[in-house]
Design a protein around this motif. Structure first.
Motif, PDB file in Angstrom:
ATOM      1  N   GLU A 246       0.973 -63.875   5.481  1.00 27.71           N
ATOM      2  CA  GLU A 246       2.375 -64.213   5.731  1.00 27.71           C
ATOM      3  C   GLU A 246       3.204 -62.972   6.047  1.00 27.71           C
ATOM      4  O   GLU A 246       4.153 -63.025   6.839  1.00 27.71           O
ATOM      5  CB  GLU A 246       2.950 -64.931   4.511  1.00 27.71           C
ATOM      6  CG  GLU A 246       4.308 -65.558   4.730  1.00 27.71           C
ATOM      7  CD  GLU A 246       4.762 -66.348   3.519  1.00 27.71           C
ATOM      8  OE1 GLU A 246       5.535 -67.307   3.695  1.00 27.71           O
ATOM      9  OE2 GLU A 246       4.340 -66.020   2.388  1.00 27.71           O
ATOM     10  N   ASN A 247       2.827 -61.835   5.443  1.00 28.19           N
ATOM     11  CA  ASN A 247       3.582 -60.592   5.631  1.00 28.19           C
ATOM     12  C   ASN A 247       2.973 -59.679   6.686  1.00 28.19           C
ATOM     13  O   ASN A 247       3.385 -58.528   6.826  1.00 28.19           O
ATOM     14  CB  ASN A 247       3.682 -59.840   4.298  1.00 28.19           C
ATOM     15  CG  ASN A 247       4.502 -60.593   3.271  1.00 28.19           C
ATOM     16  OD1 ASN A 247       5.454 -61.297   3.622  1.00 28.19           O
ATOM     17  ND2 ASN A 247       4.142 -60.480   1.997  1.00 28.19           N
ATOM     18  N   ASP A 249       2.242 -57.799  10.083  1.00 32.85           N
ATOM     19  CA  ASP A 249       3.187 -57.325  11.103  1.00 32.85           C
ATOM     20  C   ASP A 249       2.819 -57.753  12.513  1.00 32.85           C
ATOM     21  O   ASP A 249       3.610 -57.575  13.451  1.00 32.85           O
ATOM     22  CB  ASP A 249       3.282 -55.791  11.055  1.00 32.85           C
ATOM     23  CG  ASP A 249       3.958 -55.292   9.791  1.00 32.85           C
ATOM     24  OD1 ASP A 249       4.793 -56.031   9.230  1.00 32.85           O
ATOM     25  OD2 ASP A 249       3.636 -54.170   9.355  1.00 32.85           O
ATOM     26  N   ASP A 251       2.568 -59.729  15.729  1.00 33.16           N
ATOM     27  CA  ASP A 251       3.458 -60.763  16.270  1.00 33.16           C
ATOM     28  C   ASP A 251       2.731 -62.093  16.434  1.00 33.16           C
ATOM     29  O   ASP A 251       3.318 -63.162  16.194  1.00 33.16           O
ATOM     30  CB  ASP A 251       4.048 -60.331  17.618  1.00 33.16           C
ATOM     31  CG  ASP A 251       5.100 -59.245  17.463  1.00 33.16           C
ATOM     32  OD1 ASP A 251       5.656 -59.113  16.355  1.00 33.16           O
ATOM     33  OD2 ASP A 251       5.365 -58.532  18.451  1.00 33.16           O
ATOM     34  N   LYS A 254       2.362 -63.655  13.044  1.00 33.93           N
ATOM     35  CA  LYS A 254       3.676 -64.151  12.625  1.00 33.93           C
ATOM     36  C   LYS A 254       3.988 -65.495  13.256  1.00 33.93           C
ATOM     37  O   LYS A 254       4.691 -66.332  12.649  1.00 33.93           O
ATOM     38  CB  LYS A 254       4.768 -63.137  13.017  1.00 33.93           C
ATOM     39  CG  LYS A 254       4.823 -61.886  12.156  1.00 33.93           C
ATOM     40  CD  LYS A 254       5.953 -60.995  12.646  1.00 33.93           C
ATOM     41  CE  LYS A 254       6.062 -59.732  11.816  1.00 33.93           C
ATOM     42  NZ  LYS A 254       7.148 -58.855  12.309  1.00 33.93           N
ATOM     43  N   SER A 255       3.484 -65.724  14.466  1.00 36.72           N
ATOM     44  CA  SER A 255       3.784 -66.958  15.166  1.00 36.72           C
ATOM     45  C   SER A 255       3.248 -68.187  14.437  1.00 36.72           C
ATOM     46  O   SER A 255       3.734 -69.298  14.623  1.00 36.72           O
ATOM     47  CB  SER A 255       3.221 -66.917  16.595  1.00 36.72           C
ATOM     48  OG  SER A 255       1.795 -67.009  16.603  1.00 36.72           O
ATOM     49  N   GLU A 258       6.090 -69.593  12.283  1.00 36.04           N
ATOM     50  CA  GLU A 258       7.336 -69.985  12.923  1.00 36.04           C
ATOM     51  C   GLU A 258       7.404 -71.496  13.015  1.00 36.04           C
ATOM     52  O   GLU A 258       6.470 -72.164  13.414  1.00 36.04           O
ATOM     53  CB  GLU A 258       7.435 -69.376  14.325  1.00 36.04           C
ATOM     54  CG  GLU A 258       7.521 -67.849  14.306  1.00 36.04           C
ATOM     55  CD  GLU A 258       7.445 -67.242  15.707  1.00 36.04           C
ATOM     56  OE1 GLU A 258       7.268 -68.041  16.657  1.00 36.04           O
ATOM     57  OE2 GLU A 258       7.566 -66.026  15.843  1.00 36.04           O
TER      58      GLU A 258
END
Length: 259
Positions: A246-247, A249, A251, A254-255, A258
């Motif tokens: 979850e943390n 970095d 991208d 991270k998607s 979202e």
């Protein structure tokens, strides 16, 4: 052993046990479609490993290679110290007897009752059992998934969630060392999905089995996985606890989070 690209070692992981399953630099292609591109990871005894990824990421192919349904192009897959890529079909069947598989659909025989589905699986894997032993085993696993009352029902009489539970009972009846869950919450409503997640957690405690959970469901990954790997285009893009993922970095990672 080659180091993973994203090694994550913590006290909880070390307490689980020694490696039971190991992928070493595994490649798999279908024609020009490169599905696995040199993945390496381990699953420790007693651990729930979640393989997370979108459709086409290679997670299902990794499992097919693990159970010998697909041949690897290159690399090693080691189960209990044996490289299964070097085994013949008879030897692979011996390894498969240690693995319980929960299929996404449940994959029950529609012409058999729940009792007959479970008994058939047990008789296929364990020879020379008498009727009393079979009946006791059937009732035990149905009790463990909370569906003993469904013993005489036909699959057509079961809801989607019940079919998943019976599918899990069928996987458990052989007392496997390894359980593979293929999209265990797929196609279920939120409440039923939560029930399946709780069941997976309960099964881990009762059976101390080593599990691989294939999913694209973040909630399932969060609450069932001791460790998570995320595949993208056949490579491991991230690995660690849910909090680690979850943390992250990256991208693309991270998607996943979202809305």
């Amino acid at each position: 052993m080659k180091a993973n690209k994203h090694p994550v070692i913590n006290a909880h992981e070390l307490s689980i046990g020694e490696p039971l399953i190991e992928f070493k630099n595994v490649y798999k292609s279908y024609g020009n479609n490169k599905v696995l591109n040199g993945i390496s990871f381990i699953v420790k005894k007693g651990e729930n490993l979640v393989i997370l990824g979108r459709s086409g990421s290679g997670k299902s192919v990794a499992v097919k290679c693990l159970v010998g349904l697909s041949e690897v192009d290159k690399g090693e897959i080691i189960i209990s110290g044996e490289d299964i890529t070097l085994l013949n079909e008879e030897e692979r069947n011996r390894i498969r007897m240690k693995i319980g598989f929960l299929f996404q659909s449940g994959a029950l025989y529609d012409s058999m009752t729940v009792r007959q589905n479970l008994a058939f699986t047990l008789q296929h894997n364990k020879k020379n059992l008498n009727e009393q032993d079979i009946e006791a085993a059937v009732r035990e696993v149905l009790g463990n998934v909370g569906l003993e009352d469904a013993i005489d029902k036909m699959p057509s009489e079961l809801s989607g969630g019940m079919r998943k539970r019976i599918g899990l009972a069928r996987a458990l009846i052989i007392k496997p060392e390894i359980i593979i869950y293929d999209e265990p919450t797929g196609g279920l409503d939120t409440i039923t999905a939560r029930e399946i997640i709780e069941l997976i957690r309960s099964i881990k405690q009762k059976y101390n089995a080593t599990s691989i959970i294939i999913t694209h469901d973040l909630t399932c990954a969060k609450y069932t996985g001791d460790r998570i790997i995320i595949l993208k285009d056949g490579v491991i893009r991230a690995e660690g606890s849910y909090k680690d993922i979850e943390n992250n970095d990256d991208d693309w990672v991270k998607s996943f989070f979202e809305k």
